[in-house]
Scaffold this motif. Structure first.
Motif, PDB file in Angstrom:
ATOM      1  N   PHE A 108       0.894  -1.110  -0.136  1.00 39.08           N
ATOM      2  CA  PHE A 108      -0.147   0.087  -0.019  1.00 39.08           C
ATOM      3  C   PHE A 108       0.825   1.335   0.006  1.00 39.08           C
ATOM      4  O   PHE A 108       0.583   2.247  -0.663  1.00 39.08           O
ATOM      5  CB  PHE A 108      -0.721   0.035   1.203  1.00 39.08           C
ATOM      6  CG  PHE A 108      -2.228  -0.761   0.765  1.00 39.08           C
ATOM      7  CD1 PHE A 108      -3.334  -0.045   0.419  1.00 39.08           C
ATOM      8  CD2 PHE A 108      -2.540  -1.808   1.201  1.00 39.08           C
ATOM      9  CE1 PHE A 108      -4.671  -0.462   0.172  1.00 39.08           C
ATOM     10  CE2 PHE A 108      -3.561  -2.324   0.891  1.00 39.08           C
ATOM     11  CZ  PHE A 108      -4.707  -1.916   0.471  1.00 39.08           C
ATOM     12  N   ARG A 109       1.882   1.370   0.893  1.00 38.30           N
ATOM     13  CA  ARG A 109       2.829   2.314   0.736  1.00 38.30           C
ATOM     14  C   ARG A 109       3.114   2.570  -0.720  1.00 38.30           C
ATOM     15  O   ARG A 109       3.465   3.889  -1.051  1.00 38.30           O
ATOM     16  CB  ARG A 109       3.954   2.251   1.597  1.00 38.30           C
ATOM     17  CG  ARG A 109       5.067   3.286   1.750  1.00 38.30           C
ATOM     18  CD  ARG A 109       6.443   2.779   2.408  1.00 38.30           C
ATOM     19  NE  ARG A 109       7.277   3.819   2.801  1.00 38.30           N
ATOM     20  CZ  ARG A 109       8.086   4.239   1.568  1.00 38.30           C
ATOM     21  NH1 ARG A 109       7.985   3.825   0.465  1.00 38.30           N
ATOM     22  NH2 ARG A 109       9.129   5.366   1.774  1.00 38.30           N
ATOM     23  N   GLN A 110       3.811   1.817  -1.305  1.00 37.14           N
ATOM     24  CA  GLN A 110       4.226   1.858  -2.814  1.00 37.14           C
ATOM     25  C   GLN A 110       3.285   2.293  -3.793  1.00 37.14           C
ATOM     26  O   GLN A 110       3.595   3.076  -4.292  1.00 37.14           O
ATOM     27  CB  GLN A 110       4.956   0.568  -3.181  1.00 37.14           C
ATOM     28  CG  GLN A 110       6.285   0.130  -2.151  1.00 37.14           C
ATOM     29  CD  GLN A 110       7.266   1.252  -2.175  1.00 37.14           C
ATOM     30  OE1 GLN A 110       7.279   1.756  -0.762  1.00 37.14           O
ATOM     31  NE2 GLN A 110       7.897   1.399  -3.089  1.00 37.14           N
ATOM     32  N   LEU A 111       2.128   1.611  -3.607  1.00 40.94           N
ATOM     33  CA  LEU A 111       0.968   2.295  -4.441  1.00 40.94           C
ATOM     34  C   LEU A 111       0.652   3.638  -4.092  1.00 40.94           C
ATOM     35  O   LEU A 111       0.303   4.234  -5.578  1.00 40.94           O
ATOM     36  CB  LEU A 111      -0.377   1.273  -4.292  1.00 40.94           C
ATOM     37  CG  LEU A 111      -0.253  -0.135  -4.390  1.00 40.94           C
ATOM     38  CD1 LEU A 111      -1.282  -0.899  -4.172  1.00 40.94           C
ATOM     39  CD2 LEU A 111      -0.109  -0.445  -6.058  1.00 40.94           C
ATOM     40  N   VAL A 112       0.614   4.007  -3.065  1.00 39.88           N
ATOM     41  CA  VAL A 112       0.447   5.449  -2.984  1.00 39.88           C
ATOM     42  C   VAL A 112       1.663   6.275  -3.474  1.00 39.88           C
ATOM     43  O   VAL A 112       1.261   7.290  -4.231  1.00 39.88           O
ATOM     44  CB  VAL A 112       0.374   5.617  -1.375  1.00 39.88           C
ATOM     45  CG1 VAL A 112       0.181   7.386  -1.158  1.00 39.88           C
ATOM     46  CG2 VAL A 112      -0.876   5.150  -0.736  1.00 39.88           C
ATOM     47  N   PHE A 113       2.554   5.964  -3.103  1.00 38.20           N
ATOM     48  CA  PHE A 113       3.936   6.556  -3.849  1.00 38.20           C
ATOM     49  C   PHE A 113       4.007   6.544  -5.331  1.00 38.20           C
ATOM     50  O   PHE A 113       4.104   7.584  -5.755  1.00 38.20           O
ATOM     51  CB  PHE A 113       5.197   5.651  -3.205  1.00 38.20           C
ATOM     52  CG  PHE A 113       6.354   6.537  -3.350  1.00 38.20           C
ATOM     53  CD1 PHE A 113       6.475   8.162  -3.447  1.00 38.20           C
ATOM     54  CD2 PHE A 113       7.681   5.816  -3.400  1.00 38.20           C
ATOM     55  CE1 PHE A 113       7.746   8.609  -3.578  1.00 38.20           C
ATOM     56  CE2 PHE A 113       8.868   6.618  -3.426  1.00 38.20           C
ATOM     57  CZ  PHE A 113       9.017   8.006  -3.490  1.00 38.20           C
ATOM     58  N   ILE A 114       3.545   5.454  -5.903  1.00 33.43           N
ATOM     59  CA  ILE A 114       3.532   5.429  -7.490  1.00 33.43           C
ATOM     60  C   ILE A 114       2.263   6.394  -7.783  1.00 33.43           C
ATOM     61  O   ILE A 114       2.359   7.207  -8.797  1.00 33.43           O
ATOM     62  CB  ILE A 114       3.275   3.971  -7.809  1.00 33.43           C
ATOM     63  CG1 ILE A 114       4.384   3.301  -7.652  1.00 33.43           C
ATOM     64  CG2 ILE A 114       2.860   3.887  -9.262  1.00 33.43           C
ATOM     65  CD1 ILE A 114       4.108   1.678  -7.812  1.00 33.43           C
ATOM     66  N   THR A 115       1.292   6.518  -7.079  1.00 29.44           N
ATOM     67  CA  THR A 115       0.069   7.354  -7.555  1.00 29.44           C
ATOM     68  C   THR A 115       0.698   8.737  -7.622  1.00 29.44           C
ATOM     69  O   THR A 115       0.302   9.594  -8.332  1.00 29.44           O
ATOM     70  CB  THR A 115      -1.058   7.150  -6.695  1.00 29.44           C
ATOM     71  OG1 THR A 115      -1.537   5.692  -6.700  1.00 29.44           O
ATOM     72  CG2 THR A 115      -1.944   8.147  -7.048  1.00 29.44           C
ATOM     73  N   LEU A 116       1.434   9.227  -6.702  1.00 28.33           N
ATOM     74  CA  LEU A 116       1.790  10.687  -6.494  1.00 28.33           C
ATOM     75  C   LEU A 116       2.883  10.783  -7.454  1.00 28.33           C
ATOM     76  O   LEU A 116       2.945  11.918  -7.834  1.00 28.33           O
ATOM     77  CB  LEU A 116       2.431  10.740  -5.072  1.00 28.33           C
ATOM     78  CG  LEU A 116       1.411  10.588  -3.793  1.00 28.33           C
ATOM     79  CD1 LEU A 116       2.138  10.830  -2.550  1.00 28.33           C
ATOM     80  CD2 LEU A 116       0.254  11.803  -4.096  1.00 28.33           C
ATOM     81  N   LEU A 117       3.810   9.868  -7.947  1.00 25.52           N
ATOM     82  CA  LEU A 117       4.830  10.008  -8.900  1.00 25.52           C
ATOM     83  C   LEU A 117       4.198   9.759 -10.294  1.00 25.52           C
ATOM     84  O   LEU A 117       4.947  10.231 -11.192  1.00 25.52           O
ATOM     85  CB  LEU A 117       5.776   8.987  -8.597  1.00 25.52           C
ATOM     86  CG  LEU A 117       6.891   9.153  -7.752  1.00 25.52           C
ATOM     87  CD1 LEU A 117       7.460   7.900  -7.448  1.00 25.52           C
ATOM     88  CD2 LEU A 117       7.709  10.498  -7.833  1.00 25.52           C
ATOM     89  N   THR A 118       3.069   9.476 -10.567  1.00 27.20           N
ATOM     90  CA  THR A 118       2.414   9.055 -11.634  1.00 27.20           C
ATOM     91  C   THR A 118       2.623  10.136 -12.680  1.00 27.20           C
ATOM     92  O   THR A 118       3.109  10.184 -13.947  1.00 27.20           O
ATOM     93  CB  THR A 118       0.857   8.774 -11.816  1.00 27.20           C
ATOM     94  OG1 THR A 118       0.841   7.471 -11.194  1.00 27.20           O
ATOM     95  CG2 THR A 118       0.454   8.455 -13.323  1.00 27.20           C
ATOM     96  N   PRO A 119       2.581  11.677 -12.715  1.00 27.93           N
ATOM     97  CA  PRO A 119       2.628  12.625 -13.271  1.00 27.93           C
ATOM     98  C   PRO A 119       3.979  12.779 -14.077  1.00 27.93           C
ATOM     99  O   PRO A 119       4.295  12.850 -15.125  1.00 27.93           O
ATOM    100  CB  PRO A 119       2.164  13.832 -12.582  1.00 27.93           C
ATOM    101  CG  PRO A 119       0.982  13.474 -11.511  1.00 27.93           C
ATOM    102  CD  PRO A 119       1.678  12.005 -11.391  1.00 27.93           C
ATOM    103  N   ALA A 120       4.792  12.521 -12.999  1.00 20.76           N
ATOM    104  CA  ALA A 120       6.289  12.634 -13.292  1.00 20.76           C
ATOM    105  C   ALA A 120       6.737  11.467 -14.174  1.00 20.76           C
ATOM    106  O   ALA A 120       7.333  11.525 -15.081  1.00 20.76           O
ATOM    107  CB  ALA A 120       7.307  12.598 -12.090  1.00 20.76           C
ATOM    108  N   ILE A 121       6.403  10.425 -13.755  1.00 22.58           N
ATOM    109  CA  ILE A 121       6.545   9.196 -14.651  1.00 22.58           C
ATOM    110  C   ILE A 121       6.079   9.312 -16.209  1.00 22.58           C
ATOM    111  O   ILE A 121       6.848   8.969 -17.034  1.00 22.58           O
ATOM    112  CB  ILE A 121       5.719   7.852 -13.939  1.00 22.58           C
ATOM    113  CG1 ILE A 121       6.544   7.526 -12.498  1.00 22.58           C
ATOM    114  CG2 ILE A 121       5.906   6.604 -14.705  1.00 22.58           C
ATOM    115  CD1 ILE A 121       5.879   6.547 -11.928  1.00 22.58           C
ATOM    116  N   LEU A 122       4.977   9.915 -16.162  1.00 23.33           N
ATOM    117  CA  LEU A 122       4.422  10.041 -17.747  1.00 23.33           C
ATOM    118  C   LEU A 122       5.503  10.879 -18.269  1.00 23.33           C
ATOM    119  O   LEU A 122       5.432  10.733 -19.649  1.00 23.33           O
ATOM    120  CB  LEU A 122       2.868  10.240 -17.449  1.00 23.33           C
ATOM    121  CG  LEU A 122       1.787   9.433 -17.084  1.00 23.33           C
ATOM    122  CD1 LEU A 122       0.601   9.766 -16.807  1.00 23.33           C
ATOM    123  CD2 LEU A 122       1.930   7.941 -17.849  1.00 23.33           C
TER     124      LEU A 122
END
Length: 315
Positions: free
Chosen positions: A60-74
């Protein structure tokens, strides 16, 4: 309209804060907030671990982290595909996974202050790894600080040879070693890789590592547990961002020394929430830990005094 008004108020507060408070003091205040948030995360992990598997908490920690990073990842997707440092990423991800998972194991099974004290050995491992593999010099003052800090850790933890105590001391030390490996890898890769690349690889692949064991031990969280799980991710990400900002505002050695205050937060929350009352030796160890952070300052004062005297220096 309401959101815009809130943003205007926050922007005004930020401007007044930056105008009235020096950069160094801003860094110190941000470091105090960051360390407090990390201790709060440890408290939430311990509460959740009573029913939720630690792999699931980490997922869950990583999923939240990935969600927050999604704009930068794209925005950086093409760059992410062209990394030239795959081996270092693999080593960094392994270290980060060990640091996170074994850190969760440790904080869930021993007193909060003990887990925090074991985490401070990370700086010792970083110094050793940097000296061996990056040829970084470690001065006399740095060695003194590390050794005094390590004595403080031993006094707080007071390791015994009974099986449970020894096991969780080893998980804490291994977590600190993993964190040190990750830090040293970041130092090396930061010369060519962007911050987005570094954060994205860790978020994605640590999440993937936890996926299968989380599924095997899955427990559907209650509404309160789900809120805590999401909070672990959000607060961890916020604490990390505030910590990075603190290092941008103040000198690294000042911020690093402020982080030792984490042991006080751990003692207070451990006592208030889990009735963990430290003995006299542990309290003395906390004092030693805090004093170790002041060693560079004491040395600087001593150098200034000696240099003001004829034929006196500070080598």
């Amino acid at each position: 309209m309401q959101q815009q008004a809130i943003l205007v108020v926050l922007s005004g507060f930020k401007s007044r804060f930056e105008d009235r408070v020096s950069q160094s003091m801003q860094g110190i205040l941000l470091a105090l907030i960051s360390t407090a948030l990390f201790v709060v995360v440890g408290v939430m992990v311990r509460i959740l671990s009573e029913r939720i598997d630690l792999f699931q908490i980490l997922l869950f920690r990583q999923l939240v982290f990935i969600t927050l990073l999604t704009p930068a990842i794209l925005r950086s997707f093409d760059t992410l595909k062209r990394t030239s440092m795959a081996k270092f990423h693999l080593l960094r991800i392994t270290g980060a996974f060990l640091a996170l998972y074994l850190g969760f194991v440790t904080v869930s099974n021993i007193p909060l202050a003990d887990a925090t004290a074991l985490g401070f050995t990370q700086v010792l491992f970083v110094a050793v790894i940097s000296r061996l593999f990056l040829a970084e010099s470690v001065g006399t003052i740095r060695v003194m600080t590390l050794l005094i800090g390590f004595v403080g850790v031993l006094l707080v933890v007071q390791p015994g040879f009974d099986s449970p105590s020894l096991i969780y001391m080893m998980t804490g030390l291994t977590a600190a070693l993993g964190a040190a490996v990750a830090v040293v890898c970041v130092r090396w890769m930061a010369q060519t890789e962007s911050r987005t690349v570094l954060l994205s690889y860790q978020a994605l692949f640590v999440g993937l590592i936890t996926l299968v064991p989380s599924w095997c031990a899955w427990q559907w969280p209650t509404r309160n547990e789900l809120l805590l799980l999401i909070s672990v991710g959000v607060i961890s990400s916020l604490a990390q961002w505030i910590g990075v900002t603190a290092y941008q505002k103040a000198e690294a050695n000042i911020v690093a020394n402020v982080e030792y205050i984490k042991i006080l937060y751990s003692l207070i929350l451990g006592y208030l929430l889990f009735a963990e009352l430290p003995n006299v030796l542990s309290v003395f160890g906390v004092v030693v830990l805090l004093l170790s952070a002041l060693v560079p300052w004491f040395w600087q004062v001593a150098c200034s005094f000696r240099s003001s005297r004829p034929k006196a220096g500070c080598d």
